[in-house]
Write a protein that holds these residues in place. Structure first.
Motif, short mmCIF file in Angstrom:
data_model
loop_
_atom_site.label_atom_id
_atom_site.label_comp_id
_atom_site.label_asym_id
_atom_site.label_seq_id
_atom_site.Cartn_x
_atom_site.Cartn_y
_atom_site.Cartn_z
N ALA A 372 41.59 22.65 32.88
CA ALA A 372 42.61 23.59 33.37
C ALA A 372 42.34 23.83 34.85
CB ALA A 372 42.55 24.91 32.61
N VAL A 373 43.40 23.99 35.60
CA VAL A 373 43.29 24.24 37.05
C VAL A 373 44.23 25.39 37.40
CG1 VAL A 373 42.68 21.85 37.61
CG2 VAL A 373 45.08 22.54 37.60
N PRO A 374 44.00 26.02 38.57
CA PRO A 374 44.96 27.05 39.00
C PRO A 374 46.37 26.47 38.95
CG PRO A 374 43.04 27.09 40.42
CD PRO A 374 42.88 25.88 39.53
N ASN A 406 46.71 24.29 31.86
CA ASN A 406 45.78 23.61 30.96
C ASN A 406 46.40 22.31 30.44
OD1 ASN A 406 44.51 24.50 27.61
ND2 ASN A 406 43.62 23.15 29.12
N ILE A 433 37.31 20.59 38.57
CA ILE A 433 36.34 21.53 39.12
C ILE A 433 36.53 21.65 40.63
CG2 ILE A 433 33.87 21.95 39.50
CD1 ILE A 433 33.39 20.67 36.72
N GLU A 436 38.90 24.14 41.63
CA GLU A 436 38.53 25.47 41.11
C GLU A 436 38.96 25.67 39.66
OE1 GLU A 436 38.68 28.93 43.94
OE2 GLU A 436 40.05 27.56 44.97
N GLY A 437 38.99 24.59 38.93
CA GLY A 437 39.38 24.66 37.53
C GLY A 437 38.20 24.64 36.59
N THR A 438 38.45 24.26 35.36
CA THR A 438 37.43 24.30 34.32
C THR A 438 37.43 23.02 33.50
OG1 THR A 438 36.68 25.51 32.35
CG2 THR A 438 39.04 25.47 32.73
N CYS A 439 36.28 22.70 32.93
CA CYS A 439 36.18 21.52 32.07
C CYS A 439 36.79 21.78 30.70
CB CYS A 439 34.74 21.07 31.94
SG CYS A 439 33.65 22.22 31.08
N THR A 440 37.04 23.05 30.40
CA THR A 440 37.65 23.34 29.10
C THR A 440 38.53 24.59 29.14
OG1 THR A 440 37.26 23.94 26.79
CG2 THR A 440 35.48 24.44 28.34
N GLY A 441 39.80 24.38 28.94
CA GLY A 441 40.73 25.50 28.90
C GLY A 441 40.71 26.21 27.57
N GLU A 442 40.39 25.47 26.49
CA GLU A 442 40.48 26.10 25.16
C GLU A 442 39.61 25.46 24.09
OE1 GLU A 442 44.68 25.89 24.33
OE2 GLU A 442 44.68 23.73 24.02
N LEU A 453 29.58 21.82 31.94
CA LEU A 453 29.51 23.26 32.19
C LEU A 453 28.60 23.54 33.39
CD1 LEU A 453 30.36 26.12 31.23
CD2 LEU A 453 28.21 26.20 29.96
N GLU A 456 30.39 22.74 36.44
CA GLU A 456 31.46 23.70 36.73
C GLU A 456 30.93 25.01 37.30
OE1 GLU A 456 34.26 24.29 33.53
OE2 GLU A 456 34.68 26.34 34.17
N LEU A 457 29.94 25.59 36.63
CA LEU A 457 29.51 26.95 37.00
C LEU A 457 28.24 26.99 37.83
CD1 LEU A 457 30.14 28.91 33.68
CD2 LEU A 457 31.70 28.59 35.61
N ASP B 128 49.66 30.72 42.40
CA ASP B 128 48.63 30.63 41.35
C ASP B 128 48.63 31.86 40.45
OD1 ASP B 128 47.63 28.12 41.87
OD2 ASP B 128 46.12 28.83 43.29
N LYS B 203 35.18 29.79 37.80
CA LYS B 203 35.99 29.39 38.94
C LYS B 203 37.34 30.11 38.81
CE LYS B 203 33.49 25.27 40.18
NZ LYS B 203 32.89 25.88 41.38
N LYS B 207 42.87 30.19 32.34
CA LYS B 207 42.42 30.17 30.94
C LYS B 207 41.20 29.28 30.87
CE LYS B 207 44.42 27.84 27.48
NZ LYS B 207 45.54 27.26 26.68
N THR B 208 40.17 29.69 30.17
CA THR B 208 38.99 28.84 30.05
C THR B 208 38.18 29.24 28.83
OG1 THR B 208 36.91 28.15 31.11
CG2 THR B 208 37.72 30.34 31.65
N SER B 209 37.48 28.26 28.25
CA SER B 209 36.51 28.55 27.20
C SER B 209 35.15 27.99 27.60
CB SER B 209 36.98 27.95 25.87
OG SER B 209 38.07 28.69 25.35
#
Lengths: 493, 493
Positions: A372-374, A406, A433, A436-442, A453, A456-457, B128, B203, B207-209
């Motif tokens: 997921a990304v902005p 996502n 990443i 500024e997104g995430t490796c997992t939205g859900e 992870l 990402e963080l 965003d 980030k 939405k993120t998990s």
């Protein structure tokens, strides 16, 4: 950090003997004990509780629990955990086993705790707009039950997931844009801690600021901080009228710009899904819907309201905006039957991709991404992602929860292409990443995304997580090797 | 559990000398150091940072911090906490100081950290639908800034609160029914831990998990687990059209039944507020709105939509339902100006109650309750609560966030009636807890509700909180004596 000294096989057998007595003592008058309903040691059952076809990372042959237990009561889970705590036995809770990242791989053996027999509705008063259920109840069964009340539990991940699984993984799905992820829909949880302590996090207010938000902490902790056995969740009133619109565009960018305009116009859409051209082709090829679809990037929209007039006016506004952004068509369901029919194309997306792949090669493997990304960055990102997978020569389709930024690429690969697929997935995540997104939205971290992870963080937030983990599960018996590694210096412990 | 040995006065002076050097070294070229802007030891400043008129529990005379510090950068907060950690100095973060439960009473002296100079907008990209701001920015200033973009940060507690304060206390307000409390609107946090470590929780995905939900943990932790210095929050698009309806009913029950019917009909209301007859009288007497209102239990509704037609249709539907439940009137704003005018009656509720009280006695004290119960139980509960306060002979008014089951009684009492007021408040909370509700829907626990939290949740969840606290702040320097007592066996430590 030293690996804990987990129980020996013999100690596990001893503990399970005691657990058997607990199950027996809980039998009702006249009921006879049937071992198979409570405790299994059968290879096929152990295998089923170690892995699934859909996992992106698979269990090794020796990653099997010693026993699968099927408790029926929170009190039994508590007694089991007390014994596991005493004997230092790893415990992995499972439910629908529909997670995708190896969440329930029993890497250290021990016990798999299958909660699927705990599927009762515990408390329901429709006018409170909440329901208390046992963790093992499926989210689909719950929604079937709520249908008569025109209520819904909005979290809609893959079929088969349990409500407890939704919460423990902070799942969401197509409704999250409007109603939030699991995290936003939890009222209270019953959690059994590593030492068997039963915690009820809250009473039943819809809103509270009473102390630390334990709901927020346990939601998404993937069974590593405690085992959720009962959940009270918020229910939402189904829109009195809800219609689905299906709107193909020439490009993903056009579709995304259109969505942006919907949002800015304050149109309340209940779901905003994007399927790419390849996905639409798969849906057509699957023959699972009666219509044939334009094979172009397509928005699936849920438009709801409290009366026909409201919905009609919103559809018109949505149609106008879509046209301004070059929509190729605008089909909408004029009644409830057609609504179900149109949405079904979105529903069959995953399966139709797999079936398409299997037609060509029965060995075909699937990798589902979940970045997921902005939201403003999603269109460009999706174009780049698709190009990267195409360039690698891997078949793929795409669906996106576009209102949440996502996206899932379904990547098909042959077993010998695993390394290539892994590399591409890593590139996709890295790109997310960077934005500024995430490796997992859900879907969560599970076993498969531990390294991602960290990327990402960074290590600092993970160190905080580690402290929380050790505070609540100092012996590290709950779902070992998931979310993050306990020893930051070791690749494999 | 032993009380930690906090720093001596001399050690605090030593630490502050070092902190002074940090502030000086961060000055820009040519800037001269003005002690008053960074460090205060003045009685009036210490007093202001210890208590307010609105607190239900007041600071004792000796409950003052030694210094109030005004940092301007997260890095400074980090350096300050490193020193406080080294010297074991209690640290209480403050912002708008509009909390009501003694959240920032410096019970152990030490340092008050006033973050109100950290009020910058750090990152904002309207498309965003999120914004990153420093914790000290006011929620009203933020919304003023967002006005031009037709965006909003939905959390609207009392005037003066900062965005960081909203998050650290999990505040909400009139918009929570539609948009959720602070908790549901956090994207990412920068938190300085007790030892000075700076954690960025996420980030910027909507939405993120990804890993434990540290946002969920720090939100509502009231400065006891870390100090939030920067927040990224979700923004919402303001409804293109939004009107206010004001609907008086004969009884609270009629009003509540009407709300129930709105909800069941799937009408999306953006706010559902109830003011009782006495509150309406106060509003009238205040003269702060141009209209004169019917002095009856009254609903204030925000009805929004993406176009006039949608809103008009929804207003008609709402009016019809209200009439079916015996509404005495139905006024709605026909334009934006009138909308502001109508909503202003809701806005002045608290102040008009106090002013009403002060007219009669300048010494008058105010106790604001904040209970919430499952929504179906609210009508009966409200009637009982009003009766209990009336029977005790205390003047009171009532507003309720009726869509969330959350109600505030504003109880006026003379200083000598404190014990009586306290007893009544306790009864009100007890009743809420019996109905599976909470002692605080949105104000938090602070110092004033520690016992009530125990009554509400019992000791087990609090013991979990305690473990989390000790894992992240083993020296217990962050906001001591708030939310729960560290030693479960002691009334006062």
């Amino acid at each position: 950090m030293e690996l804990p000294e987990y129980a020996s096989d013999k100690e596990i057998d001893q503990a399970v003997d005691k657990i058997r007595e607990i199950f027996k003592s809980d039998l009702k008058n006249g009921e006879s004990y049937d071992e198979g309903l409570y405790i299994s040691h059968e290879k096929s059952v152990l295998d089923e509780h170690a892995d699934t076809y859909f996992n992106t990372h698979h269990a090794l042959d020796n990653e099997r629990s010693h026993y699968v237990l099927f408790p029926r009561l929170t009190a039994q889970v508590s007694e089991i955990l007390k014994l596991c705590h005493e004997y230092k036995i790893p415990v992995v809770a499972t439910g629908g086993r529909s997670s995708l990242e190896g969440h329930f791989i029993p890497t250290r053996g021990g016990i798999s705790l299958d909660l699927s027999n705990m599927d009762a509705i515990v408390h329901f008063k429709p006018t409170d707009l909440d329901i208390t259920v046992e963790a093992g109840l499926g989210w689909e069964a719950l929604n079937d039950y709520l249908e008569d009340y025109r209520l819904m539990f909005p979290v809609d991940p893959g079929p088969g997931a349990t409500v407890g699984g939704c919460v423990t993984n902070n799942s969401s799905g197509t409704n999250a844009t409007r109603y939030g992820a699991a995290f936003a829909n939890v009222v209270s949880l019953t959690v059994v801690l590593a030492d068997g302590t039963v915690v009820r996090t809250k009473k039943r207010p819809r809103k509270t600021s009473a102390g630390y938000n334990l709901n927020g902490l346990f939601t998404g902790s993937e069974g590593t901080l405690g085992i959720i056995t009962e959940v009270t969740v918020k229910l939402h009133v189904k829109p009195k009228v809800e219609r689905v619109a299906v709107v193909p565009f020439k490009t993903i960018k056009d579709a995304a710009n259109s969505v942006n305009e919907f949002l800015i116009s304050g149109i309340n859409l209940n779901a905003i899904e994007l399927l790419d051209d390849k996905m639409m082709k798969c849906v057509n090829d699957s023959g699972e819907t009666t219509r044939k679809w334009t094979q172009a990037p397509t928005l699936f929209l849920k438009i709801g309201g409290s009366n026909d007039e409201v919905v009609k006016s919103t559809i018109n506004q949505t149609k106008e905006i879509s046209a301004q952004h070059g929509s190729l068509d605008f089909q909408f369901a004029s009644n409830e039957e057609e609504t179900v029919e149109l949405w079904s194309a979105r529903k069959v997306a995953l399966w139709s991709t797999i079936n398409q792949g299997k037609l060509k090669n029965n060995d075909i493997q699937l990798w589902t991404t979940d970045t997921a990304v902005p939201i403003s960055r999603l269109p460009r990102y999706l174009v780049e992602v698709k190009k990267a997978i195409d360039d690698a020569g891997l078949e793929n389709t795409l669906v996106a929860h576009i209102g949440d930024g996502n996206a899932h690429s379904f990547i098909l690969y042959h077993p010998e292409e695993h390394a290539k697929a892994e590399r591409i997935v890593h590139d996709i995540v890295k790109k997310a990443i960077e934005l500024e997104g995430t490796c997992t939205g859900e879907h969560g971290i599970g076993y498969g995304k531990i390294d991602l992870l960290e990327e990402e963080l960074g290590l600092i937030p993970i160190d905080v997580m580690r402290k929380l983990k050790l505070a609540l599960d100092p012996q590290r018996i709950l779902n070992p090797d998931k979310v993050f590694r306990m020893d930051p210096n070791k690749k494999v412990e």
